[in-house]
Enzyme design. Structure first.
Site, short mmCIF file in Angstrom:
data_model
loop_
_atom_site.label_atom_id
_atom_site.label_comp_id
_atom_site.label_asym_id
_atom_site.label_seq_id
_atom_site.Cartn_x
_atom_site.Cartn_y
_atom_site.Cartn_z
N GLY A 34 0.87 -1.17 0.00
CA GLY A 34 0.00 0.00 0.00
C GLY A 34 0.91 1.22 0.00
O GLY A 34 1.81 1.31 0.84
N ALA A 35 0.72 2.13 -0.94
CA ALA A 35 1.66 3.24 -1.10
C ALA A 35 1.88 4.01 0.20
O ALA A 35 3.01 4.35 0.55
CB ALA A 35 1.17 4.18 -2.19
N SER A 37 1.25 3.08 3.44
CA SER A 37 1.92 2.33 4.51
C SER A 37 3.36 2.02 4.12
O SER A 37 4.24 1.97 4.99
CB SER A 37 1.16 1.04 4.85
OG SER A 37 1.05 0.20 3.73
N TYR A 105 -7.78 -6.92 -6.31
CA TYR A 105 -9.09 -7.41 -5.89
C TYR A 105 -9.48 -6.59 -4.66
O TYR A 105 -9.39 -7.04 -3.52
CB TYR A 105 -9.02 -8.92 -5.58
CG TYR A 105 -8.70 -9.73 -6.81
CD1 TYR A 105 -9.71 -10.26 -7.60
CD2 TYR A 105 -7.38 -9.91 -7.21
CE1 TYR A 105 -9.42 -10.98 -8.75
CE2 TYR A 105 -7.07 -10.62 -8.36
CZ TYR A 105 -8.10 -11.15 -9.13
OH TYR A 105 -7.79 -11.85 -10.27
N GLY A 227 13.77 7.97 -12.36
CA GLY A 227 14.37 6.64 -12.31
C GLY A 227 15.79 6.66 -11.79
O GLY A 227 16.14 7.50 -10.95
N GLY A 230 18.07 9.93 -11.51
CA GLY A 230 18.01 10.88 -10.40
C GLY A 230 16.68 11.59 -10.33
O GLY A 230 15.65 11.01 -10.67
N ALA A 256 9.68 1.60 -4.77
CA ALA A 256 10.81 2.53 -4.83
C ALA A 256 10.35 3.98 -4.73
O ALA A 256 10.99 4.81 -4.07
CB ALA A 256 11.60 2.30 -6.11
N ASP A 258 7.66 5.10 -3.23
CA ASP A 258 7.24 5.36 -1.85
C ASP A 258 8.47 5.55 -0.96
O ASP A 258 8.47 6.39 -0.06
CB ASP A 258 6.39 4.20 -1.33
CG ASP A 258 5.21 3.90 -2.24
OD1 ASP A 258 4.62 4.86 -2.76
OD2 ASP A 258 4.89 2.71 -2.43
N ASP A 294 7.21 -4.91 -1.44
CA ASP A 294 6.98 -3.46 -1.45
C ASP A 294 7.73 -2.74 -0.34
O ASP A 294 8.10 -1.58 -0.50
CB ASP A 294 5.48 -3.17 -1.32
CG ASP A 294 4.73 -3.45 -2.61
OD1 ASP A 294 5.25 -4.19 -3.47
OD2 ASP A 294 3.61 -2.92 -2.77
#
Length: 316
Positions: A34-35, A37, A105, A227, A230, A256, A258, A294
């Site tokens: 989750g972005a 968290s 889902y 990316g 930089g 990455a 986040d 993640d």
């Protein structure tokens, strides 16, 4: 009260153990994703207090998520358990080159039922930063209203607002994403888009023009992630390109961005200049790509220093 507060959905991630199309995968490892968290765990590992606001189902997956995130030092006191809706789930399909696809889902999930009444005004007011993403308003109208209320509360108490657009076109159309997220850009103090996200949002190609248009909209600091090359940093009075830290092999790129956001906000909390904060963000983002999952690759400050060659690792 935590220094940083964020809000959004976290789901159980079933990550394929072998590469290739999911129809051929037989084994998965259970993780979380989750972005917001991810960001919160990244901030915590870098040494700061952070709180995460959300809803999860009153089910075993919800219990697992709360336990995991709390175990990473994140305050979960504002997370509500919903007896009438499940915790969301998603699957990750991986390829040999490090690329991945995700399959959600999450429709009708507990988190999609967040409402403004879920917010504690004092909890947000006590923070230095409120971090939001463009994912939460895409989940439902009530989630969008919750984000707007969080922004209102933060602004009324002088809390700095950071925004990572995190565009997810599997959740809504490009047109709706642009409309809503540009509205959030106009209210944010800090905006952290990826280069492709910036192109979609403002219709410009180069980082310099993307940043200029976002600053004109109302943002005070814009950092465009480019990316492994930089990031382009721009304020109303200053701009520069801050080189990144290429890695020999990308294992899993998801998370990455986040991590980048966590590193940037951590740098500001440490009192560093915006340039030094971007350098930390670049390092955290690069380090995060070297581990499957993640959040599993999000580093501590000691691990960042080892990654940058500033500290020697004692292996035995």
């Amino acid at each position: 009260m935590p220094e940083v507060v964020t809000l959004g959905e976290t789901m159980v991630l079933l990550n394929a153990l072998n590469t290739g199309p999911l129809k051929y995968v037989t084994h998965f490892v259970r993780q979380i994703g989750g972005a917001e968290s991810n960001f919160a765990i990244g901030v915590s590992r870098l040494g700061h207090s952070v709180g995460w606001i959300s809803r999860v189902g009153k089910d075993e997956f919800g219990k697992y998520i709360i336990s995991f995130i709390r175990g990473e030092g994140v305050d979960t006191s504002q997370v509500k358990e919903d007896s009438d809706a499940p915790t969301g789930v998603f699957f990750k399909e991986r390829q040999e080159g490090g690329e991945s696809k995700v399959y959600y889902y999450r429709k009708g999930s507990a988190a999609s039922r967040m409402v403004p009444a879920d917010l504690n005004p004092d909890y947000i007011a006590g923070a230095k930063f409120l971090h939001i993403t463009g994912i939460t308003p895409a989940l439902s109208e009530s989630c969008y209203e919750t984000i707007l209320e969080a922004i209102r509360l933060a602004k009324s108490r002088g809390v700095t607002i950071s925004l990572d657009p995190n565009i997810r076109l599997k959740l809504w159309s490009a047109e709706r994403a642009k409309e809503v997220i540009m509205g959030l850009v106009s209210q944010a103090d800090i905006v952290l888009p990826g280069l492709e996200e910036g192109r979609l949002l403002v219709g410009a190609e180069e980082p310099e023009e993307i940043a200029a248009r976002m600053l004109k909209t109302g943002a005070k600091i814009v950092v465009i992630k480019c990316g492994d090359k930089g990031a382009y940093l721009a304020t109303e009075t200053y701009a520069e390109f801050v080189p990144g830290y290429p890695v020999a092999r990308v294992v899993d790129p998801i998370g990455a961005g986040d991590g980048f956001a966590a590193g940037f906000i951590s740098g500001l909390l440490k009192g560093w200049s915006v340039t030094e904060a971007v350098k930390l963000a670049n390092a955290v983002g690069a380090r995060a790509t070297q581990v499957i999952g993640d959040v599993e690759g999000l580093p501590t400050m000691e691990e960042v220093e080892i990654f940058l060659g500033q500290r020697r690792e004692i292996e035995r």
